[in-house]
Design a protein around this motif. Structure first.
Motif, mmCIF file in Angstrom:
data_model
loop_
_atom_site.group_PDB
_atom_site.id
_atom_site.type_symbol
_atom_site.label_atom_id
_atom_site.label_comp_id
_atom_site.label_asym_id
_atom_site.label_seq_id
_atom_site.Cartn_x
_atom_site.Cartn_y
_atom_site.Cartn_z
ATOM 1 N N UNK A 193 115.793 132.187 152.891
ATOM 2 C CA UNK A 193 116.049 132.500 151.487
ATOM 3 C C UNK A 193 116.498 133.949 151.371
ATOM 4 N N UNK A 194 117.739 134.130 150.909
ATOM 5 C CA UNK A 194 118.308 135.467 150.705
ATOM 6 C C UNK A 194 118.239 135.792 149.225
ATOM 7 N N UNK A 195 117.470 136.804 148.867
ATOM 8 C CA UNK A 195 117.288 137.183 147.466
ATOM 9 C C UNK A 195 118.187 138.384 147.137
ATOM 10 N N UNK A 196 118.971 138.238 146.067
ATOM 11 C CA UNK A 196 119.951 139.260 145.698
ATOM 12 C C UNK A 196 119.691 139.818 144.301
ATOM 13 N N UNK A 197 120.066 141.069 144.117
ATOM 14 C CA UNK A 197 120.096 141.691 142.796
ATOM 15 C C UNK A 197 121.544 142.073 142.516
ATOM 16 N N UNK A 198 122.165 141.383 141.562
ATOM 17 C CA UNK A 198 123.549 141.704 141.245
ATOM 18 C C UNK A 198 123.598 142.958 140.380
ATOM 19 N N UNK A 199 124.631 143.750 140.574
ATOM 20 C CA UNK A 199 124.776 144.994 139.816
ATOM 21 C C UNK A 199 125.316 144.680 138.417
ATOM 22 N N UNK A 200 125.075 145.575 137.459
ATOM 23 C CA UNK A 200 125.468 145.295 136.066
ATOM 24 C C UNK A 200 126.922 144.841 135.960
ATOM 25 N N UNK A 201 127.105 143.696 135.295
ATOM 26 C CA UNK A 201 128.442 143.170 135.076
ATOM 27 C C UNK A 201 129.081 142.513 136.287
ATOM 28 N N UNK A 202 128.321 142.332 137.387
ATOM 29 C CA UNK A 202 128.892 141.825 138.631
ATOM 30 C C UNK A 202 128.428 140.414 138.990
ATOM 31 N N UNK A 203 127.719 139.746 138.107
ATOM 32 C CA UNK A 203 127.231 138.413 138.440
ATOM 33 C C UNK A 203 128.379 137.458 138.739
ATOM 34 N N UNK A 218 115.222 140.653 141.643
ATOM 35 C CA UNK A 218 116.372 139.857 142.073
ATOM 36 C C UNK A 218 116.733 138.881 140.956
ATOM 37 N N UNK A 219 117.984 138.438 140.970
ATOM 38 C CA UNK A 219 118.446 137.496 139.937
ATOM 39 C C UNK A 219 119.368 136.417 140.501
#
Length: 268
Positions: free
Chosen positions: A154-164, A206-207
């Motif tokens: 499971x790779x958990x990511x946090x996308x940067x603002x406006x980058x989803x 993360x999101x």
């Protein structure tokens, strides 16, 4: 999650969102992260086997769930592990509300279990602590026939603002073809991508997530030969350029490795 389905996960039981018919329900999963009380691992595993799995089977048979997986953490473990066990509940579309005590009591009675919902909760809470529950929506996947004993990274990511959206595009247009090329060469590897619906907000670590499925430990060790596959799939792009671009889109706060302890699938 893959869930990978899923789930986490979290993957072989449902189709990628991109392949579903127009307006078909998009797969979702709930993930339930649990820490086992010190010294209670054997008792907790007995609780999973004798009680929890029977309830999950009844919910799948009733159509409430599309399926469910129970994942056991392999790395990390101990006090550093976020979850000792991660349950992945699969839904064909947005899930309904969580079960009430009345619904659980009815299931316990139907299964002939001599306990009430309150007694069930007390038993569960004496053996484990609920760390948290999350709701995820499927983005895309490369299905694989998951099996008990397989592994899920499971790779958990946090996308940067406006980058989803940029993350979604890269996963579906750049990374998915890499996995598909690996699978076409006779390798068994599944993959799925997810966006987290709840909880949400700037304070979340993360999101988004991807889940990589490996059929056995040797496959985990082999991994995926990115350098070999990249040139075949993306001959006009370089790995460093892609890595730099992804670094501007998201961070990866954590990578967790789980073994599939149990699978509850629809009856054929």
């Amino acid at each position: 999650m893959n869930v990978n389905r899923i789930a986490l996960a979290i993957a072989g039981l449902i189709l990628p969102a991109a392949l579903l018919p127009a307006q078909a329900p998009v797969p979702h999963v709930r993930t339930i992260c649990v820490k086992v009380a010190p010294g209670k691992t054997a008792e907790y595993e007995a609780y999973l086997r004798d009680i929890s799995l029977k309830l999950l089977r009844a919910r799948v048979d009733d159509g409430e769930l599309l399926g469910a997986d129970i994942l056991r953490s392999v790395e990390p473990v101990g006090t550093s592990a976020r979850c000792d066990y991660l349950a992945v509940w699969e839904y064909n579309g947005f899930p309904g509300e969580m079960n009430t005590a009345d619904r659980t009591n009815a299931l316990l009675k139907k299964l002939g279990m001599k306990m009430t919902a309150a007694e069930l909760a007390a038993k569960r809470d004496s053996l484990s602590t609920l760390v948290g529950m999350e709701l995820w929506r499927n983005v895309d996947m490369v299905p694989a026939e998951e099996a008990k004993g397989g592994y899920l990274r499971l790779n958990l990511y946090k996308t940067k603002p406006g980058k989803l959206q940029a993350w979604l595009d890269s996963e579906t247009k750049e990374w998915k073809p890499i996995v598909e090329a690996y699978a076409k060469d006779g390798n068994v590897t599944g993959w799925s991508a997810w966006r987290m619906l709840a909880p949400a907000g700037d304070t979340q670590a993360y999101d988004a997530a991807t889940a990589d499925y490996f059929p056995d430990w040797a496959a985990v060790g082999r991994g995926l030969p990115l350098t070999q596959l990249w040139g075949k799939v993306h001959p006009n792009a370089s790995i460093p350029e892609w890595q730099d671009r992804m670094g501007a889109i998201r961070t990866r706060p954590a990578v967790e490795l789980y073994q599939i302890a149990e699978i509850v699938a629809p009856k054929k």
